[in-house]
Write a protein that holds these residues in place. Structure first.
Motif, PDB file in Angstrom:
ATOM      1  N   ALA A  88      -8.289  -0.657 -61.321  1.00 61.25           N
ATOM      2  CA  ALA A  88      -7.303  -0.030 -62.210  1.00 61.25           C
ATOM      3  C   ALA A  88      -6.148  -0.986 -62.513  1.00 61.25           C
ATOM      4  O   ALA A  88      -5.704  -1.102 -63.663  1.00 61.25           O
ATOM      5  N   ALA A  89      -5.662  -1.678 -61.492  1.00 63.53           N
ATOM      6  CA  ALA A  89      -4.553  -2.619 -61.687  1.00 63.53           C
ATOM      7  C   ALA A  89      -4.972  -3.768 -62.599  1.00 63.53           C
ATOM      8  O   ALA A  89      -4.194  -4.240 -63.441  1.00 63.53           O
ATOM      9  N   HIS A 116       6.315  -0.916 -67.320  1.00 65.94           N
ATOM     10  CA  HIS A 116       6.263  -2.378 -67.411  1.00 65.94           C
ATOM     11  C   HIS A 116       4.870  -2.893 -67.053  1.00 65.94           C
ATOM     12  O   HIS A 116       4.402  -2.721 -65.928  1.00 65.94           O
ATOM     13  N   ARG A 117       4.207  -3.551 -67.988  1.00 68.62           N
ATOM     14  CA  ARG A 117       2.871  -4.119 -67.761  1.00 68.62           C
ATOM     15  C   ARG A 117       3.029  -5.391 -66.917  1.00 68.62           C
ATOM     16  O   ARG A 117       3.866  -6.247 -67.223  1.00 68.62           O
ATOM     17  N   PRO A 118       2.216  -5.571 -65.872  1.00 64.75           N
ATOM     18  CA  PRO A 118       2.449  -6.700 -64.956  1.00 64.75           C
ATOM     19  C   PRO A 118       1.768  -7.996 -65.396  1.00 64.75           C
ATOM     20  O   PRO A 118       0.752  -7.985 -66.095  1.00 64.75           O
ATOM     21  N   ASN A 119       2.358  -9.122 -64.976  1.00 68.35           N
ATOM     22  CA  ASN A 119       1.645 -10.396 -65.043  1.00 68.35           C
ATOM     23  C   ASN A 119       1.363 -10.925 -63.634  1.00 68.35           C
ATOM     24  O   ASN A 119       0.794 -11.996 -63.453  1.00 68.35           O
ATOM     25  N   ARG A 120       1.780 -10.139 -62.634  1.00 68.15           N
ATOM     26  CA  ARG A 120       1.457 -10.415 -61.237  1.00 68.15           C
ATOM     27  C   ARG A 120       1.189  -9.082 -60.541  1.00 68.15           C
ATOM     28  O   ARG A 120       1.918  -8.107 -60.758  1.00 68.15           O
ATOM     29  N   VAL A 121       0.149  -9.061 -59.705  1.00 65.55           N
ATOM     30  CA  VAL A 121      -0.170  -7.862 -58.922  1.00 65.55           C
ATOM     31  C   VAL A 121      -0.381  -8.274 -57.479  1.00 65.55           C
ATOM     32  O   VAL A 121      -1.107  -9.237 -57.201  1.00 65.55           O
ATOM     33  N   CYS A 133      -1.093   6.840 -60.316  1.00 67.79           N
ATOM     34  CA  CYS A 133       0.284   6.662 -60.799  1.00 67.79           C
ATOM     35  C   CYS A 133       0.450   5.411 -61.673  1.00 67.79           C
ATOM     36  O   CYS A 133       1.471   5.259 -62.355  1.00 67.79           O
ATOM     37  N   LEU A 134      -0.532   4.524 -61.679  1.00 64.12           N
ATOM     38  CA  LEU A 134      -0.391   3.274 -62.425  1.00 64.12           C
ATOM     39  C   LEU A 134      -0.282   3.505 -63.931  1.00 64.12           C
ATOM     40  O   LEU A 134       0.356   2.729 -64.642  1.00 64.12           O
ATOM     41  N   GLU A 135      -0.919   4.571 -64.409  1.00 66.52           N
ATOM     42  CA  GLU A 135      -0.920   4.867 -65.841  1.00 66.52           C
ATOM     43  C   GLU A 135       0.489   5.100 -66.391  1.00 66.52           C
ATOM     44  O   GLU A 135       0.743   4.879 -67.579  1.00 66.52           O
ATOM     45  N   GLU A 162      12.089  -1.509 -59.234  1.00 61.61           N
ATOM     46  CA  GLU A 162      11.855  -0.108 -59.600  1.00 61.61           C
ATOM     47  C   GLU A 162      10.880   0.478 -58.585  1.00 61.61           C
ATOM     48  O   GLU A 162       9.823  -0.116 -58.332  1.00 61.61           O
ATOM     49  N   ILE A 163      11.214   1.600 -57.999  1.00 60.54           N
ATOM     50  CA  ILE A 163      10.355   2.213 -56.991  1.00 60.54           C
ATOM     51  C   ILE A 163       9.612   3.383 -57.621  1.00 60.54           C
ATOM     52  O   ILE A 163      10.225   4.298 -58.175  1.00 60.54           O
ATOM     53  N   VAL A 164       8.288   3.309 -57.553  1.00 61.32           N
ATOM     54  CA  VAL A 164       7.433   4.368 -58.098  1.00 61.32           C
ATOM     55  C   VAL A 164       6.805   5.112 -56.923  1.00 61.32           C
ATOM     56  O   VAL A 164       6.072   4.525 -56.133  1.00 61.32           O
ATOM     57  N   GLU A 165       7.137   6.398 -56.822  1.00 63.47           N
ATOM     58  CA  GLU A 165       6.549   7.226 -55.764  1.00 63.47           C
ATOM     59  C   GLU A 165       5.294   7.881 -56.308  1.00 63.47           C
ATOM     60  O   GLU A 165       5.353   8.685 -57.235  1.00 63.47           O
ATOM     61  N   GLY A 166       4.163   7.504 -55.738  1.00 66.31           N
ATOM     62  CA  GLY A 166       2.906   8.068 -56.202  1.00 66.31           C
ATOM     63  C   GLY A 166       1.729   7.341 -55.598  1.00 66.31           C
ATOM     64  O   GLY A 166       1.883   6.273 -55.004  1.00 66.31           O
ATOM     65  N   SER A 167       0.561   7.941 -55.729  1.00 66.30           N
ATOM     66  CA  SER A 167      -0.658   7.357 -55.184  1.00 66.30           C
ATOM     67  C   SER A 167      -1.370   6.543 -56.252  1.00 66.30           C
ATOM     68  O   SER A 167      -1.578   7.014 -57.365  1.00 66.30           O
ATOM     69  N   ALA A 168      -1.702   5.316 -55.884  1.00 68.56           N
ATOM     70  CA  ALA A 168      -2.518   4.490 -56.770  1.00 68.56           C
ATOM     71  C   ALA A 168      -3.985   4.868 -56.541  1.00 68.56           C
ATOM     72  O   ALA A 168      -4.370   5.208 -55.423  1.00 68.56           O
ATOM     73  N   PRO A 169      -4.820   4.825 -57.581  1.00 71.55           N
ATOM     74  CA  PRO A 169      -4.507   4.282 -58.907  1.00 71.55           C
ATOM     75  C   PRO A 169      -3.904   5.283 -59.896  1.00 71.55           C
ATOM     76  O   PRO A 169      -3.496   4.885 -60.994  1.00 71.55           O
TER      77      PRO A 169
END
Length: 200
Positions: free
Chosen positions: A130-131, A111-116, A105-107, A96-103
């Motif tokens: 934030a991640a 899908h909550r991650p188990n790897r970053v 866009c993370l909100e 899934e591609i999310v276009e946005g600036s972190a942090p």
């Protein structure tokens, strides 16, 4: 999951199989192998790749995690399109591609991650913090740094966040390349890879 372009179960896709754009960073194969090994992916891992660049990590992880979900986060629209093309090129469907600036866009990521995976860049401390808040317990984080300043910022963040089981390695690899009539060893850009776990 396998790809006609890369029908193997091992990571380490050659760099020249990816579409590239001038000036857009790409994790070279040897560095990618380090990153993937430190991520310790499972078939159903949910990985956020923040600052996904050319999309090499999402493609590699997408192939290695057929039941998982890879979220490629990229602020530049043209670069996001490049990631999409590279995923299509390898037949990877679980990115899934999310276009946005972190942090910021993370909100909005479902899908909550188990790897970053966070590959250097500016605002590393803000983005990592934030991640970390979204990362599941027992999850893993991998951060790269190509400068002393980046290494310091990442290691300071690891300390503040109480990252556990920390490992730090620096790559030092050379490739045999042909230059004119001769073959010579050319160094792969050295990089620091920091990894650890969220246990509390």
């Amino acid at each position: 999951m396998s790809s006609p372009l890369w029908p193997y179960v091992t990571p380490g896709i050659p760099d020249d199989l990816f579409e590239r754009l001038p000036g857009i960073p790409m994790s070279q194969r040897e560095v990618r192998l380090l990153l993937v090994s430190h991520l310790r992916l499972c078939s159903d891992s949910i990985l956020w790749d923040i600052g996904a660049g050319t999309g090499t990590i999402p493609v590699e992880a997408g192939l290695l995690c057929p039941k998982g979900r890879i979220v490629a986060i990229e602020r530049d629209e043209e670069v996001a399109s490049l990631i999409r093309r590279n995923c299509d090129r390898f037949g990877v469907k679980n990115v899934e591609i999310v276009e946005g600036s972190a942090p910021e866009c993370l909100e909005n990521i479902q899908h909550r991650p188990n790897r970053v995976c966070l590959e250097g860049g500016r605002s590393i401390k803000t983005i990592l913090k934030a991640a970390w808040e979204h990362l599941d317990l027992q999850g893993r984080v991998v951060v790269t740094a190509s400068s002393l300043e980046g290494l310091y910022a990442a290691s300071e963040s690891f300390s503040e966040l109480q990252v556990r089981n920390i490992e730090v390695v620096q790559s030092a690899m050379n490739r045999l390349e042909k230059r004119g009539m001769n073959q010579t060893f050319a160094s792969v850009d050295p990089i620091f890879v920091l990894s650890g776990e969220k246990l509390e």
